[in-house]
Each structure stands twice: as C-alpha cells, then as structure tokens.
Design a protein around this motif. Structure first.
Motif, mmCIF file in Angstrom:
data_model
loop_
_atom_site.group_PDB
_atom_site.id
_atom_site.type_symbol
_atom_site.label_atom_id
_atom_site.label_comp_id
_atom_site.label_asym_id
_atom_site.label_seq_id
_atom_site.Cartn_x
_atom_site.Cartn_y
_atom_site.Cartn_z
ATOM 1 N N MET A 166 -60.787 -28.141 42.612
ATOM 2 C CA MET A 166 -60.117 -29.202 43.361
ATOM 3 C C MET A 166 -58.675 -28.821 43.589
ATOM 4 S SD MET A 166 -61.390 -32.572 41.211
ATOM 5 C CE MET A 166 -61.664 -31.726 39.637
ATOM 6 N N SER A 167 -58.100 -29.345 44.658
ATOM 7 C CA SER A 167 -56.654 -29.234 44.836
ATOM 8 C C SER A 167 -55.981 -30.224 43.884
ATOM 9 C CB SER A 167 -56.269 -29.566 46.276
ATOM 10 O OG SER A 167 -56.452 -30.952 46.532
ATOM 11 N N PRO A 168 -54.692 -30.035 43.601
ATOM 12 C CA PRO A 168 -53.997 -31.031 42.772
ATOM 13 C C PRO A 168 -54.091 -32.436 43.362
ATOM 14 C CG PRO A 168 -52.673 -29.045 42.972
ATOM 15 C CD PRO A 168 -53.834 -28.874 43.907
ATOM 16 N N GLN A 169 -54.027 -32.548 44.687
ATOM 17 C CA GLN A 169 -54.098 -33.860 45.324
ATOM 18 C C GLN A 169 -55.477 -34.495 45.129
ATOM 19 O OE1 GLN A 169 -53.075 -31.004 46.864
ATOM 20 N NE2 GLN A 169 -50.863 -31.421 46.883
ATOM 21 N N GLU A 170 -56.541 -33.683 45.229
ATOM 22 C CA GLU A 170 -57.892 -34.218 45.048
ATOM 23 C C GLU A 170 -58.122 -34.658 43.614
ATOM 24 O OE1 GLU A 170 -60.032 -31.487 48.504
ATOM 25 O OE2 GLU A 170 -59.881 -30.757 46.446
ATOM 26 N N ALA A 171 -57.668 -33.860 42.646
ATOM 27 C CA ALA A 171 -57.837 -34.238 41.235
ATOM 28 C C ALA A 171 -57.056 -35.509 40.928
ATOM 29 C CB ALA A 171 -57.375 -33.094 40.331
ATOM 30 N N HIS A 172 -55.849 -35.610 41.449
ATOM 31 C CA HIS A 172 -55.025 -36.804 41.233
ATOM 32 C C HIS A 172 -55.696 -38.030 41.842
ATOM 33 C CE1 HIS A 172 -51.744 -39.666 42.144
ATOM 34 N NE2 HIS A 172 -51.231 -39.239 41.013
ATOM 35 N N LYS A 173 -56.222 -37.884 43.065
ATOM 36 C CA LYS A 173 -56.865 -39.021 43.721
ATOM 37 C C LYS A 173 -58.118 -39.450 42.963
ATOM 38 C CE LYS A 173 -58.504 -40.664 48.223
ATOM 39 N NZ LYS A 173 -58.748 -40.307 49.647
ATOM 40 N N ALA A 174 -58.878 -38.491 42.419
ATOM 41 C CA ALA A 174 -60.079 -38.836 41.659
ATOM 42 C C ALA A 174 -59.727 -39.585 40.378
ATOM 43 C CB ALA A 174 -60.880 -37.572 41.338
ATOM 44 N N LEU A 175 -58.701 -39.140 39.672
ATOM 45 C CA LEU A 175 -58.254 -39.864 38.480
ATOM 46 C C LEU A 175 -57.823 -41.280 38.837
ATOM 47 C CD1 LEU A 175 -56.097 -37.089 36.746
ATOM 48 C CD2 LEU A 175 -58.101 -38.188 35.725
ATOM 49 N N VAL A 187 -56.446 -27.746 33.911
ATOM 50 C CA VAL A 187 -57.825 -27.414 33.532
ATOM 51 C C VAL A 187 -58.798 -28.267 34.344
ATOM 52 C CG1 VAL A 187 -59.506 -27.485 31.644
ATOM 53 C CG2 VAL A 187 -57.208 -26.608 31.230
ATOM 54 N N LEU A 188 -58.475 -29.544 34.507
ATOM 55 C CA LEU A 188 -59.335 -30.441 35.284
ATOM 56 C C LEU A 188 -59.464 -29.962 36.720
ATOM 57 C CD1 LEU A 188 -60.940 -33.116 35.550
ATOM 58 C CD2 LEU A 188 -58.755 -34.233 36.082
ATOM 59 N N ARG A 189 -58.365 -29.634 37.364
ATOM 60 C CA ARG A 189 -58.444 -29.258 38.781
ATOM 61 C C ARG A 189 -59.070 -27.881 38.968
ATOM 62 N NH1 ARG A 189 -54.722 -25.612 40.286
ATOM 63 N NH2 ARG A 189 -52.897 -25.287 38.936
ATOM 64 N N GLU A 190 -58.916 -27.008 38.008
ATOM 65 C CA GLU A 190 -59.499 -25.676 38.136
ATOM 66 C C GLU A 190 -61.007 -25.681 37.921
ATOM 67 O OE1 GLU A 190 -58.417 -22.797 39.075
ATOM 68 O OE2 GLU A 190 -56.237 -22.987 39.060
ATOM 69 N N PHE A 191 -61.483 -26.465 36.952
ATOM 70 C CA PHE A 191 -62.875 -26.346 36.518
ATOM 71 C C PHE A 191 -63.675 -27.649 36.582
ATOM 72 C CE2 PHE A 191 -60.440 -23.306 33.693
ATOM 73 C CZ PHE A 191 -60.786 -22.172 34.400
ATOM 74 N N GLY A 192 -63.019 -28.766 36.786
ATOM 75 C CA GLY A 192 -63.696 -30.056 36.642
ATOM 76 C C GLY A 192 -64.534 -30.443 37.844
ATOM 77 N N LEU A 201 -65.528 -33.862 40.458
ATOM 78 C CA LEU A 201 -64.951 -35.104 40.959
ATOM 79 C C LEU A 201 -65.447 -36.303 40.159
ATOM 80 C CD1 LEU A 201 -65.358 -34.049 44.632
ATOM 81 C CD2 LEU A 201 -63.147 -34.620 43.587
ATOM 82 N N GLU A 202 -66.738 -36.266 39.764
ATOM 83 C CA GLU A 202 -67.271 -37.364 38.951
ATOM 84 C C GLU A 202 -66.671 -37.349 37.553
ATOM 85 O OE1 GLU A 202 -70.318 -34.176 37.871
ATOM 86 O OE2 GLU A 202 -68.548 -34.477 39.107
ATOM 87 N N ILE A 203 -66.381 -36.159 37.031
ATOM 88 C CA ILE A 203 -65.767 -36.057 35.707
ATOM 89 C C ILE A 203 -64.333 -36.576 35.751
ATOM 90 C CG2 ILE A 203 -65.028 -34.435 33.919
ATOM 91 C CD1 ILE A 203 -67.489 -32.716 34.668
ATOM 92 N N ALA A 204 -63.612 -36.210 36.808
ATOM 93 C CA ALA A 204 -62.236 -36.690 36.952
ATOM 94 C C ALA A 204 -62.202 -38.210 37.072
ATOM 95 C CB ALA A 204 -61.588 -36.043 38.168
ATOM 96 N N MET A 205 -63.140 -38.775 37.841
ATOM 97 C CA MET A 205 -63.159 -40.238 37.967
ATOM 98 C C MET A 205 -63.527 -40.907 36.652
ATOM 99 S SD MET A 205 -64.400 -41.459 41.707
ATOM 100 C CE MET A 205 -63.776 -40.700 43.208
ATOM 101 N N MET A 206 -64.437 -40.305 35.882
ATOM 102 C CA MET A 206 -64.749 -40.870 34.564
ATOM 103 C C MET A 206 -63.525 -40.845 33.668
ATOM 104 S SD MET A 206 -68.584 -39.868 33.312
ATOM 105 C CE MET A 206 -68.453 -38.116 33.622
ATOM 106 N N ALA A 207 -62.767 -39.755 33.700
ATOM 107 C CA ALA A 207 -61.541 -39.686 32.903
ATOM 108 C C ALA A 207 -60.578 -40.780 33.322
ATOM 109 C CB ALA A 207 -60.898 -38.307 33.059
ATOM 110 N N GLY A 208 -60.439 -40.996 34.638
ATOM 111 C CA GLY A 208 -59.578 -42.069 35.117
ATOM 112 C C GLY A 208 -60.077 -43.434 34.689
ATOM 113 N N ALA A 209 -61.402 -43.624 34.693
ATOM 114 C CA ALA A 209 -61.966 -44.909 34.267
ATOM 115 C C ALA A 209 -61.703 -45.163 32.789
ATOM 116 C CB ALA A 209 -63.460 -44.942 34.554
ATOM 117 N N ALA A 210 -61.796 -44.120 31.967
ATOM 118 C CA ALA A 210 -61.481 -44.272 30.544
ATOM 119 C C ALA A 210 -60.026 -44.693 30.361
ATOM 120 C CB ALA A 210 -61.765 -42.964 29.800
#
Length: 351
Positions: A147-156, A236-241, A243-252
């Motif tokens: 993911m790009s930094p922007q995509e990872a941030h938006k997913a969180l 680490v999230l944006r390199e290997f994560g 989108l569903e994992i990032a959103m779960m992290a944001g939900a937590a």
C-alpha cells in the motif's frame, strides 16, 4: 449506518486501564457469593470489563461483528491454493447469511456487518455491506509496497470510523473477523517484523497447502521480507499488510478509544491487533483474545501481546468465528459484576 472517514485522522491517544482500579475490581469480585477464584479466568475477564466500563456498570451485551474483506497482490506468487476470486465469493456468502460466521453469529446473537476494504471484484449492493474499497486488492508485496502511505492511513482511519459508528449506534462489544485469500502470508510478514520473530516460525498452511505449495509460499514470503527491512509499525503495515488487516487495526483503535472491549479472533485478527498495539500500546488493555488458533504463528503473536485466549478449539477458519464463540463469555463475565449478589448480603439475609 452513516459515518465519514476524516482526512486528518491521526492515531488516537488511548487511556490505559487504571491498575489500581483493577485491583479494587478484583476485591469486589472476590466478595461475590462464590468462593474467591472459583470462576477461574471468567473472573479475570470480569476485572478487565469492569475496569473498562468504570464508572458505569459493566453492561456489555450488544455485540457487533465486523468482517473486513480484502485481496492481496502477493497471491500472484502462489501463496495460496485458492484464487483471489474466492474472497468476493465468500463475501456474497456472508451477505446471503450462509457462511460459518453467520451461523455462529445467529447462535451467539451477534449482528454481522461486512466491509469491502479492498476486494478485487465488484460486489452487489446490500444493507449489511459497507463499500469502503480503498483499492482492488493490495500490490504484490514481493515486488513493491502493498500500500502507499496514503492508502494505509485511509484504511486505518476507515476502520476507526466504522467501529466508532457501530458504538455510537449502540454496540458495546466490537468483534473482529476477516476474509482475504493470501492474508495468512501478509500476517506472517507483519508478525515477523512486529513481534518480532523468525520468519519461518510465522508461516503456516493458511487455507490449506501441500508441501510444494508451502515451498512456494515460503519462497514468496521470504522474497517480500528481503525486499524491505522496515521495522516501524506503520511502515511494516504499508509494506506487507492487507487493506482488511489495516482496517481491523483501525477498528481495534476505535473500540479502545471509546472504552469498549474488542474481541480478537485468530491469527490474522491478532496480527491486526499487534499492529494496533504497536501504534498505540494502551490499546492492548481493551483487547480480549477469543481463541488459540491452530494456524502456525498465532502463539508468537499471543506471546508478543502477553495474551491468554479464552478458548482452545483447534480452529483456524477466520471470519470472526472464534470471536463469535467468545462473545457469550464476555456477556457472562459482565453479568458477574452486575447480577451476582455479594456474599455479605447472602450471609446477612439481605437477599
């Protein structure tokens, strides 16, 4: 459910649980009409829930399962025996009410909400589907950042907003589940860097692999790991994560910021929780780990988070199935605080 994804979202400041209050809560539970410690780890859970709820009563009863779905570019490397199309097919199965998660949700009286975080395919409109697709699957992390930094941030931010909206709508327990072909490979990379742990110890069979398939999976995951040496949680999230994992992290993070328990399912949900806790350590206090998955690597995450799951049923399906089975235990532990008489009232005839 309506909500907005704030463009200026930042990782929240989460208040850790008051350990002095937790000791007071333990004393209160010891004074209930039962021998101290006789309800085992349900008492530990009641202490956690009572401390989360304070000063309100621990009336945690209304649970919502959020199933986040997304595809992974890493599947191009042969990390799964199933094609990415299975992700969309399973989402349609959830929406039809015919998946294992639906059956367990009905048995546990939990409402299911499905989130399209990044499915590589179009999905039909449905009242229980939130279309928050960031992109149609991540990039292949063996070749470039997922993911790009922007995509990872938006997913969180999206995960945070979804959990917050569910809580505002009345949910007081947030349970997490996921669907995404290839997401055990992504989770292995996250756990490898964030636990940290040897990479091979984090790689399991996922949805099922024969030995040649496992060889391909290990090779692809090592290729991804060798491509980038990042260790900071967001990187680490944006390199290997996923989108569903990032959103779960944001939900937590969303549940914790609203002082609500978040029930973590198996290996993949726990990898998301690991991301959340590495981003905001106090979020750990609000996590309830549902079960010990049979997927290799889950014990590593649990050890890294100093977590002892409630159940051990040799499950490794995902979807939130383990979290759904744990929800009644949270309700029972909550009622230990609110419904059970004090021993002094029993002995002195006030009951």
């Amino acid at each position: 459910m309506t909500f907005q994804i704030p463009s200026d979202w930042q990782i929240p400041t989460i208040t850790p649980l008051d350990q002095a209050l937790a000791r007071t809560m333990r004393t209160r539970i010891d004074g209930k009409a039962k021998p101290p410690g006789s309800l085992g780890r349900i008492e530990d859970l009641a202490v956690q829930l009572g401390t989360i709820a304070h000063p309100s009563p621990a009336a945690f009863q209304n649970a919502a399962l959020l199933v986040f779905a997304g595809d992974h570019g890493l599947t191009e490397e042969g990390v799964s025996q199933y094609p990415s199309a299975v992700t969309a097919a399973m989402v349609r199965t959830y929406l039809a009410g015919r998946a294992s998660a639906n059956a367990f949700a009905a048995a546990s009286d939990v409402r299911v909400r499905v989130v399209d975080a990044g499915v590589a395919g179009e999905l039909p409109s449905h009242p229980d589907l939130l279309d928050i697709k960031i992109r149609a699957g991540t990039a292949n992390s063996a070749r470039q950042a997922a993911m790009s930094p922007q995509e990872a941030h938006k997913a969180l931010a999206a995960g945070f907003a979804i959990a917050s909206a569910e809580i505002e709508a009345g949910a007081d327990i947030i349970a997490l589940g996921e669907m995404g072909i290839g997401n055990t490979a992504s989770s292995a990379l996250l756990v490898h860097r964030l636990a940290p742990a040897p990479l091979d110890d984090c790689i399991g069979v996922g949805a099922g692999q024969d030995e040649p398939g496992m060889a391909r999976k290990r090779a692809a995951i090592h290729k991804a790991a060798n491509r980038s040496d990042v260790t900071a949680p967001f990187d680490v999230l944006r390199e290997f994560g996923g989108l569903e994992i990032a959103m779960m992290a944001g939900a937590a993070l969303g549940a914790a910021s609203h002082r609500r328990p978040v029930v973590i399912d198996g290996f993949i949900s726990s990898a998301a929780a690991l991301v959340a806790v590495r981003l905001a350590p106090a979020a750990r206090d609000y996590c309830v780990f549902a079960h010990r998955s049979a997927e290799k690597g889950h014990d590593i995450v649990l050890t890294a988070l100093q977590a002892q799951p409630l159940l051990n049923l040799d499950m490794r399906l995902g979807e939130g199935t383990g979290a759904l089975l744990a929800v009644p235990l949270l309700r029972a532990a909550s009622r230990l605080l609110t419904d059970v008489a004090d021993l002094s009232d029993v002995l002195e005839g006030r009951i």
